[in-house]
Design an enzyme around this catalytic site. Structure first.
Site, PDB file in Angstrom:
ATOM      1  CG  ASP A  31     -17.538 -25.375 -16.861  1.00 47.78           C
ATOM      2  OD1 ASP A  31     -16.908 -25.973 -15.958  1.00 47.78           O
ATOM      3  OD2 ASP A  31     -17.753 -25.864 -17.996  1.00 47.78           O
ATOM      4  N   GLY A 118     -10.349 -35.471 -29.480  1.00 47.52           N
ATOM      5  CA  GLY A 118      -9.612 -35.843 -28.273  1.00 47.52           C
ATOM      6  C   GLY A 118      -8.416 -34.959 -27.995  1.00 47.52           C
ATOM      7  CB  ALA A 119      -6.829 -32.228 -29.727  1.00 50.60           C
ATOM      8  CG  ASP A 168     -16.197 -27.822 -23.497  1.00 49.33           C
ATOM      9  OD1 ASP A 168     -15.566 -26.829 -23.094  1.00 49.33           O
ATOM     10  OD2 ASP A 168     -15.887 -28.994 -23.203  1.00 49.33           O
ATOM     11  CE1 TYR A 220     -14.400 -31.190 -15.657  1.00 53.35           C
ATOM     12  CE2 TYR A 220     -16.088 -32.710 -14.864  1.00 53.35           C
ATOM     13  CZ  TYR A 220     -15.729 -31.482 -15.382  1.00 53.35           C
ATOM     14  OH  TYR A 220     -16.700 -30.541 -15.608  1.00 53.35           O
TER      15      TYR A 220
END
Ligand code: ADP
Ligand code: MG
Length: 385
Positions: A31, A118-119, A168, A220
């Site tokens: 993305d 947080g998964a 997201d 990241y």
């Protein structure tokens, strides 16, 4: 929700909205390279009851977080403050900064969520998007889904301080039931691709490994910087601009082994998105089973080239495919979080058990496994329209 809201704030909400978490089927770390992704919305949502105020006060409460109502001055919000409240506050802040100053009147907001936190299933994006869609409708801002997603992303990037891409928020804002969202992250154009698992006798299992690696944040940023450096050295604005067939040539021009791996992952994952789109849309019905190996190949690329997997995610993929799943891959940011497994519906329980057994055998804590239907994006629940 309305009753709890009234008990908290002394007056009923003007409306109740919901926004879902997501899993990504294919197209990971693409993305921010202005490439392609293919998420679907989960049935799990963050639900928010909201009422406008006129005195500049923003009151926030979450049924899932112990503690009193947070009270903030909507006209004096400061980035990087406020724990979980920063997500909804950041959305109001982003809207106001862009000139939608009606939101500065403030609001009362009460929320409750079924999205695991947080998964890697984007509870944060769901929280931002539900706030954005509620404020948009209450103030009649007339924003379309991509605009709402951009404000939600700005809240997370610039107010909360997390450098996430747009996937997201777009998934939570723009998905429709029974479909995966084929999203071009350059201009946010979308194509809704039919993905009717039930009609094909298939199940998409989501496996939450319950692993949360602290290392995720810095990694990241490092991958992101590496991709930008790769694009710079190859003379393209973004890696999206590098055609798949140009990969061998690009390889010869990069001498950094690490950058080569990052470039190969991003360009090949964009290509895998295109392959999955072709499989799902050619023929009637599309060939849902045939995407399985493409998903597993995507996992290998994330594990070996981008190096963002972890032993638990790798074990989900190896155990599920060994037990006969059509395909499996980690989904989301990596270093923990969740994986998706595509399987015959009739095999789903057996494959889930095989993953559980593999985790027990490795002495890992038990994963959480559930089946996901492609569900609706953000919407108003009450009053019904
Ligand atoms: P993910 O988006 O993968 O679930 P993040 O770390 O990005 O994980 O976002 C999780 C954060 O979002 C939580 O720490 C909390 O601040 C906020 N959040 C998520 N769900 C809720 C909720 N139901 N109530 C309050 N805050 C929440
Ligand atoms: Mg998040």
């Amino acid at each position: 929700m309305a009753r709890d809201f009234t008990a908290l704030y002394g007056a009923p909400p003007e409306g109740v909205w919901a926004a879902p978490g997501r899993v990504n089927l294919i197209g990971e770390y693409t993305d921010f390279n202005e490439g392609f992704v293919m998420p679907l919305a989960l049935p799990h949502t963050v639900v928010a009851a909201v009422r406008r105020r006129t005195d500049g006060v923003l009151r926030l409460h979450s049924a899932d977080i112990p503690g009193p109502v947070a009270e903030l001055d909507a006209t004096a919000l400061e980035p990087r403050s406020g724990g979980w409240a920063a997500y909804p506050a950041g959305v109001l802040w982003a809207l106001a900064r862009a000139g939608h100053t009606a939101v500065l009147g403030g609001a009362d907001l009460h929320l409750a969520s079924t999205v695991p936190t947080g998964a890697g299933l984007s509870s944060s994006a769901a929280l931002e998007v539900v706030t954005a869609v509620a404020l948009d409708e209450l103030h009649g801002l007339g924003l379309d889904r991509p605009a709402l997603a951009r404000y939600a992303q700005r809240a997370e990037n610039d107010f909360v301080g997390v450098p996430c891409g747009i996937m997201d928020q777009m998934a939570s804002a723009a998905c429709v039931p029974g479909h995966v969202l084929h999203l071009d992250c350059r201009d946010l154009t979308v194509r809704q691709i039919p993905f009717d698992l039930t009609a094909h006798g298939l199940t998409l299992l989501v496996v939450d490994t319950r692993v949360q690696h602290a290392l995720g944040d810095g990694a990241y940023a490092e991958r992101r910087a590496g991709c930008e450096e790769g694009a710079r050295q190859l003379g393209v604005p973004h890696l999206r601009d590098l055609p798949y067939r140009a990969l061998p040539h690009a390889f010869a021009r990069l001498d950094d082994e690490r950058l080569r791996r990052y470039v190969r992952h991003v360009v090949s994952d964009d290509h895998r998105v295109a392959r999955v789109v072709a499989l799902l849309t050619s023929g009637t019905p599309g060939d849902l089973r045939a995407i399985g190996p493409v998903l597993t190949e995507g996992h290998a690329s994330l594990r070996d080239d981008l190096r963002i997997s972890c032993p638990e995610l790798d074990l989900v993929v190896s155990a599920a495919t060994a037990a006969g799943a059509h395909g499996a891959r980690m989904t989301g940011g990596g270093f923990g979080g969740s994986a998706v497994v595509l399987t015959e519906a009739a095999d789903a329980e057996r494959i889930a058990a095989a993953v559980h057994d593999a985790f027990a055998g490795a002495a890992y804590p038990a994963p959480r496994v559930f089946g996901a239907r492609p569900s609706a994006g953000a919407r108003r629940l009450r009053p019904a329209s």
